[in-house]
Design a protein around this motif. Structure first.
Motif, PDB file in Angstrom:
ATOM      1  N   ALA A 473       0.944  -1.620   0.061  1.00  0.00           N
ATOM      2  CA  ALA A 473      -0.466  -0.462  -0.019  1.00  0.00           C
ATOM      3  C   ALA A 473       0.430   1.774  -0.067  1.00  0.00           C
ATOM      4  O   ALA A 473       2.662   1.524   0.567  1.00  0.00           O
ATOM      5  CB  ALA A 473      -0.359  -0.188   0.939  1.00  0.00           C
ATOM      6  N   LEU A 474       0.484   2.105  -0.773  1.00  0.00           N
ATOM      7  CA  LEU A 474       0.798   3.273  -0.966  1.00  0.00           C
ATOM      8  C   LEU A 474       1.099   4.533   0.739  1.00  0.00           C
ATOM      9  O   LEU A 474      -0.036   4.473   1.036  1.00  0.00           O
ATOM     10  CB  LEU A 474       0.184   4.308  -2.643  1.00  0.00           C
ATOM     11  CG  LEU A 474       1.109   3.500  -3.436  1.00  0.00           C
ATOM     12  CD1 LEU A 474       1.102   4.706  -4.270  1.00  0.00           C
ATOM     13  CD2 LEU A 474       2.649   3.013  -3.817  1.00  0.00           C
ATOM     14  N   ALA A 475       2.025   4.893   1.000  1.00  0.00           N
ATOM     15  CA  ALA A 475       1.165   5.154   2.076  1.00  0.00           C
ATOM     16  C   ALA A 475       0.901   6.620   2.251  1.00  0.00           C
ATOM     17  O   ALA A 475       0.551   7.544   0.748  1.00  0.00           O
ATOM     18  CB  ALA A 475       3.254   5.864   2.740  1.00  0.00           C
ATOM     19  N   VAL A 476       0.574   7.852   3.101  1.00  0.00           N
ATOM     20  CA  VAL A 476       0.006   8.422   3.568  1.00  0.00           C
ATOM     21  C   VAL A 476       1.232   9.659   3.211  1.00  0.00           C
ATOM     22  O   VAL A 476       1.521   9.678   3.967  1.00  0.00           O
ATOM     23  CB  VAL A 476      -1.001   9.267   4.346  1.00  0.00           C
ATOM     24  CG1 VAL A 476      -1.817  10.122   4.331  1.00  0.00           C
ATOM     25  CG2 VAL A 476      -2.166   7.610   4.033  1.00  0.00           C
ATOM     26  N   SER A 477       0.959  10.218   2.398  1.00  0.00           N
ATOM     27  CA  SER A 477       1.484  11.636   2.713  1.00  0.00           C
ATOM     28  C   SER A 477       1.039  13.172   3.117  1.00  0.00           C
ATOM     29  O   SER A 477       0.103  13.451   1.966  1.00  0.00           O
ATOM     30  CB  SER A 477       2.646  11.766   1.450  1.00  0.00           C
ATOM     31  OG  SER A 477       3.732  13.278   1.714  1.00  0.00           O
ATOM     32  N   SER A 478       1.301  13.731   3.930  1.00  0.00           N
ATOM     33  CA  SER A 478       0.524  15.344   3.857  1.00  0.00           C
ATOM     34  C   SER A 478      -0.647  14.980   4.064  1.00  0.00           C
ATOM     35  O   SER A 478      -1.830  15.903   3.623  1.00  0.00           O
ATOM     36  CB  SER A 478       0.770  15.976   3.758  1.00  0.00           C
ATOM     37  OG  SER A 478       2.592  16.040   3.131  1.00  0.00           O
ATOM     38  N   PRO A 486      -1.042   0.149  -9.166  1.00  0.00           N
ATOM     39  CA  PRO A 486      -1.700  -0.857  -8.562  1.00  0.00           C
ATOM     40  C   PRO A 486      -1.901  -0.726  -6.988  1.00  0.00           C
ATOM     41  O   PRO A 486      -0.328  -0.552  -6.196  1.00  0.00           O
ATOM     42  CB  PRO A 486      -1.523  -1.912  -9.089  1.00  0.00           C
ATOM     43  CG  PRO A 486      -0.065  -1.550  -9.818  1.00  0.00           C
ATOM     44  CD  PRO A 486       0.197   0.123  -9.991  1.00  0.00           C
ATOM     45  N   ARG A 487      -2.072  -1.120  -5.674  1.00  0.00           N
ATOM     46  CA  ARG A 487      -2.146  -1.022  -4.744  1.00  0.00           C
ATOM     47  C   ARG A 487      -3.092  -2.064  -4.005  1.00  0.00           C
ATOM     48  O   ARG A 487      -4.096  -1.581  -4.338  1.00  0.00           O
ATOM     49  CB  ARG A 487      -1.911   0.682  -4.071  1.00  0.00           C
ATOM     50  CG  ARG A 487      -2.810   1.202  -3.545  1.00  0.00           C
ATOM     51  CD  ARG A 487      -3.034   2.526  -3.835  1.00  0.00           C
ATOM     52  NE  ARG A 487      -3.158   2.780  -1.868  1.00  0.00           N
ATOM     53  CZ  ARG A 487      -4.416   2.465  -1.530  1.00  0.00           C
ATOM     54  NH1 ARG A 487      -5.532   2.918  -1.692  1.00  0.00           N
ATOM     55  NH2 ARG A 487      -4.225   2.456  -0.234  1.00  0.00           N
ATOM     56  N   LEU A 488      -2.840  -2.368  -2.690  1.00  0.00           N
ATOM     57  CA  LEU A 488      -3.821  -3.054  -2.112  1.00  0.00           C
ATOM     58  C   LEU A 488      -4.521  -2.130  -1.461  1.00  0.00           C
ATOM     59  O   LEU A 488      -3.986  -0.932  -0.740  1.00  0.00           O
ATOM     60  CB  LEU A 488      -2.156  -4.424  -1.122  1.00  0.00           C
ATOM     61  CG  LEU A 488      -3.665  -4.694  -0.133  1.00  0.00           C
ATOM     62  CD1 LEU A 488      -4.162  -5.860  -0.721  1.00  0.00           C
ATOM     63  CD2 LEU A 488      -2.499  -5.157   1.259  1.00  0.00           C
ATOM     64  N   ARG A 489      -5.041  -2.244  -1.481  1.00  0.00           N
ATOM     65  CA  ARG A 489      -7.033  -1.499  -0.747  1.00  0.00           C
ATOM     66  C   ARG A 489      -7.614  -2.665   0.504  1.00  0.00           C
ATOM     67  O   ARG A 489      -8.585  -1.767   1.764  1.00  0.00           O
ATOM     68  CB  ARG A 489      -7.680  -0.948  -1.662  1.00  0.00           C
ATOM     69  CG  ARG A 489      -7.413  -0.259  -2.218  1.00  0.00           C
ATOM     70  CD  ARG A 489      -8.251   0.436  -3.048  1.00  0.00           C
ATOM     71  NE  ARG A 489      -7.815   1.421  -4.031  1.00  0.00           N
ATOM     72  CZ  ARG A 489      -7.114   1.727  -4.889  1.00  0.00           C
ATOM     73  NH1 ARG A 489      -6.463   0.440  -5.128  1.00  0.00           N
ATOM     74  NH2 ARG A 489      -6.872   3.154  -5.970  1.00  0.00           N
ATOM     75  N   THR A 509      -5.719  -0.144  13.092  1.00  0.00           N
ATOM     76  CA  THR A 509      -5.544   1.140  13.168  1.00  0.00           C
ATOM     77  C   THR A 509      -3.602   1.700  12.243  1.00  0.00           C
ATOM     78  O   THR A 509      -3.966   2.278  11.390  1.00  0.00           O
ATOM     79  CB  THR A 509      -4.161   2.156  14.309  1.00  0.00           C
ATOM     80  OG1 THR A 509      -5.754   1.658  15.199  1.00  0.00           O
ATOM     81  CG2 THR A 509      -4.466   3.337  14.417  1.00  0.00           C
ATOM     82  N   PHE A 510      -3.524   0.790  12.499  1.00  0.00           N
ATOM     83  CA  PHE A 510      -2.010   0.890  11.287  1.00  0.00           C
ATOM     84  C   PHE A 510      -2.248   0.865   9.735  1.00  0.00           C
ATOM     85  O   PHE A 510      -1.429   1.370   8.993  1.00  0.00           O
ATOM     86  CB  PHE A 510      -0.667  -0.676  11.431  1.00  0.00           C
ATOM     87  CG  PHE A 510       0.701  -0.419  10.397  1.00  0.00           C
ATOM     88  CD1 PHE A 510       1.340   0.635  10.991  1.00  0.00           C
ATOM     89  CD2 PHE A 510       0.970  -1.299   9.444  1.00  0.00           C
ATOM     90  CE1 PHE A 510       2.866   0.668  10.016  1.00  0.00           C
ATOM     91  CE2 PHE A 510       1.510  -1.530   8.483  1.00  0.00           C
ATOM     92  CZ  PHE A 510       3.231  -0.156   8.809  1.00  0.00           C
ATOM     93  N   ALA A 511      -3.018   0.231   9.236  1.00  0.00           N
ATOM     94  CA  ALA A 511      -3.766  -0.264   8.200  1.00  0.00           C
ATOM     95  C   ALA A 511      -4.086   0.981   7.759  1.00  0.00           C
ATOM     96  O   ALA A 511      -4.217   1.623   6.141  1.00  0.00           O
ATOM     97  CB  ALA A 511      -4.674  -1.434   7.917  1.00  0.00           C
ATOM     98  N   SER A 512      -5.450   1.367   8.813  1.00  0.00           N
ATOM     99  CA  SER A 512      -5.918   2.926   8.240  1.00  0.00           C
ATOM    100  C   SER A 512      -4.619   4.031   7.708  1.00  0.00           C
ATOM    101  O   SER A 512      -5.320   4.788   6.487  1.00  0.00           O
ATOM    102  CB  SER A 512      -6.504   3.038   9.991  1.00  0.00           C
ATOM    103  OG  SER A 512      -7.222   3.929   9.254  1.00  0.00           O
ATOM    104  N   MET A 513      -4.066   3.900   8.839  1.00  0.00           N
ATOM    105  CA  MET A 513      -3.254   4.451   8.239  1.00  0.00           C
ATOM    106  C   MET A 513      -3.003   5.135   6.457  1.00  0.00           C
ATOM    107  O   MET A 513      -1.486   5.620   6.271  1.00  0.00           O
ATOM    108  CB  MET A 513      -1.373   5.002   8.991  1.00  0.00           C
ATOM    109  CG  MET A 513      -1.747   5.433  10.550  1.00  0.00           C
ATOM    110  SD  MET A 513      -0.940   5.213  12.109  1.00  0.00           S
ATOM    111  CE  MET A 513       0.553   6.556  10.630  1.00  0.00           C
ATOM    112  N   HIS A 514      -2.336   3.858   6.032  1.00  0.00           N
ATOM    113  CA  HIS A 514      -1.586   2.772   4.319  1.00  0.00           C
ATOM    114  C   HIS A 514      -2.859   2.939   4.021  1.00  0.00           C
ATOM    115  O   HIS A 514      -2.311   2.356   2.479  1.00  0.00           O
ATOM    116  CB  HIS A 514      -0.444   2.251   4.806  1.00  0.00           C
ATOM    117  CG  HIS A 514       0.185   2.258   5.664  1.00  0.00           C
ATOM    118  ND1 HIS A 514       0.757   2.122   7.193  1.00  0.00           N
ATOM    119  CD2 HIS A 514       2.034   2.702   4.669  1.00  0.00           C
ATOM    120  CE1 HIS A 514       1.978   2.758   7.526  1.00  0.00           C
ATOM    121  NE2 HIS A 514       2.762   2.305   6.225  1.00  0.00           N
ATOM    122  N   GLY A 515      -3.894   3.292   4.238  1.00  0.00           N
ATOM    123  CA  GLY A 515      -5.067   3.224   3.471  1.00  0.00           C
ATOM    124  C   GLY A 515      -5.479   2.014   2.998  1.00  0.00           C
ATOM    125  O   GLY A 515      -6.209   1.540   1.971  1.00  0.00           O
TER     126      GLY A 515
END
Length: 525
Positions: A473-478, A486-489, A509-515
């Protein structure tokens, strides 16, 4: 004597006057050894009767005030009812709730112990609910008729009334029916005739679990009367399919054909089936362990080859009889395939067919076990090679029952899959989970386009799940999700209770931070 009076506020007051003496005097006499004279005893009896009369009058006043209190309480409840949130529900939301009341399959079960009574109660709550329920023709258009378990005149008449109510309230909506009838008799005939004669033109989907030798006379009733029929299913209690199937030729919109648990297809006259228009075909035997009937297996292959528009196929390949001299045939429009059987039978099936447009594949392995462990078969490697050589890019893949070793190999053979569901077989599942976690971690070397992953019985550790989420999963930035490529959702992990996760909440919680939507649950093995 006590006198009841009202003060200026309307409250009650008691004025006690004792002829024999006041209360203090009477109490003093009770503590002494005084014995009243005959004349005094007569006076005391008169005072007791008067006091009891006063008590009755007080009780009457209390009852009157209690009635007033109850009326006030009703008014309060009525006012509070007007403020109830359910009154603000839009009609479409209320209709959806009513649909859910029928059960998970959306079918009303008629009969004494069916769900019809529960749905019927919706019409007795209030005028709005009744009007809403009766205006929903689709609420009443899906129901079952079970003549096989209804005995006696009264239960049959009761079922008949419920069927009539469903038919009347469904208006002109297409009907979805389940019919069970395994015996004959005047009462059963009357109930079936009500369904067949009066509404066969409205049939949309029908599931028949009947004894055809006794049901055949009814088939002539519906001949030429199936303009809206789209799906028909023959269920497991059909001991024989020796029936006039040519009536289905009069169903111009029939596109789904199901034989579920039917012991034999050899009784069917294929020329009587509208195979040219079937888009979804399903044939499963009653049990995996039943030995395949040879003529029925040949018939299944012949039926499949005569479905030029087939788009969805569910098949028990263990029952198929493979002709070594048979040439490969093409299913050009097949997009979804659900097959059950051994690796050997699957290899033979794939070798006999060409599936250029397959997009969705579900494989349920039938394996041999020794002391709870899967026995490797030499046909697994050819199956992996066949899947690797598929020309069509698979988008959805489900693997059930394969060992973890071959599950990983099959996943590697389908790199285009975006939606994956795996449930390995064997009692020691989880031994190779570390290898699978490594395949998912780091630079993705397996399923690079993964979008959703549903995994059962793999013993992933907390760190392994975190690593999968970080790399997939792509990280959250700003505070903005970088949604490029393509990314895991979605990640759904089902564990055995013997191997639970240590920090479910922290992982979510960790997964939610990464979308990523993460669902972790347990199931009994």
């Amino acid at each position: 004597m006590a006198v009841i009076s009202s003060n200026s506020r309307g409250s009650l007051a008691l004025d006690h006057t004792f002829k024999f003496g006041d209360h203090q005097t009477s109490w003093s006499l009770l503590r002494s050894g005084y014995v009243p004279t005959k004349q005094e005893a007569s006076s005391i009896f008169d005072q007791i009767q008067q006091l009891e009369s006063d008590i009755s009058l007080v009780d009457s006043k209390i009852n009157q005030l209690q009635a007033v209190r109850n009326e006030l309480r009703k008014k309060i409840d009525c006012q509070r009812g007007l403020l109830s949130s359910i009154r603000r529900l839009p009609d479409d939301v209320l209709e959806e709730i009513f649909f859910l009341c029928k059960g998970s399959d959306g079918i009303i079960r008629t009969g004494h112990h069916g769900s019809f009574k529960f749905v019927q109660r919706l019409t007795a709550v209030c005028r709005r609910w009744r009007a809403t329920a009766l205006s929903m023709h689709n609420l009443w258009s899906s129901f079952s008729v079970d003549c096989a378990t209804v005995f006696g005149k009264e239960p049959l008449l009761h079922s008949k009334r419920q069927v009539e109510a469903c038919l009347d309230r469904s208006g002109d909506a297409p009907l979805n029916l389940i019919i069970r009838a395994c015996q004959k008799g005047s009462l059963h005939d009357a109930l079936l005739a009500e369904i067949l004669v009066s509404c066969s033109t409205r049939w949309s989907t029908v599931s028949l679990c009947v004894d055809f030798p006794s049901f055949t006379p009814y088939m002539s009733i519906i001949e030429g009367q199936l303009p809206n029929l789209r799906a028909v299913a023959f269920q497991s209690c059909c001991t024989s399919l020796n029936a006039p199937m040519h009536v289905l030729l009069g169903a111009p919109h029939l596109s789904q054909l199901t034989f579920a648990g039917v012991p034999s297809l050899s009784d069917i006259a294929m020329d009587d089936l509208p195979l040219q228009q079937i888009k979804r075909f399903r044939w499963t035997r009653h049990t995996f362990n039943a030995s395949p009937e040879r003529e029925s297996g040949k018939m299944a292959y012949q039926v499949i080859q005569k479905l030029p528009l087939l788009q969805e196929l569910e098949l028990d390949v263990t029952a198929l009889v493979h002709d070594p001299n048979q040439t490969s045939f093409i299913l050009p429009y097949l997009e979804s395939l659900d097959i059950k059987g051994s690796a050997e039978d699957m290899v033979k099936f794939f070798q006999a067919t060409s599936l250029p447009n397959l997009r969705k594949l579900r494989i349920q392995m039938l394996n041999r076990f020794v002391t709870g462990e899967l026995v490797d078969t030499p046909f697994m490697q050819p199956l992996v090679q066949i899947m690797s050589g598929m020309k069509s890019p698979l988008l959805s893949l489900a693997l059930v029952g394969a060992s973890e070793k071959w599950t990983i190999q099959l996943l590697k053979a389908t790199p285009t899959a975006r939606h994956v569901r795996v449930c390995p077989g064997g009692t020691n599942s989880g031994l190779l989970s570390k290898e699978l976690a490594q395949q998912f971690g780091g630079v993705p070397s397996i399923l690079p386009n993964l979008h959703s992953f549903h995994v059962t019985k793999f013993a992933f550790s907390d760190n392994a799940i975190r690593n999968i989420i970080k790399t997939r999963a792509l990280a959250v930035s700003s505070n903005k999700l970088l949604d490029e490529g393509p990314r895991l959702r979605y990640l759904n992990v089902i564990y055995s209770p013997k191997k639970p996760l240590d920090s479910k909440l922290d992982l979510e919680t960790f997964a939610s931070m990464h979308g990523v939507v993460l669902c972790v649950s347990t199931h009994e093995t």
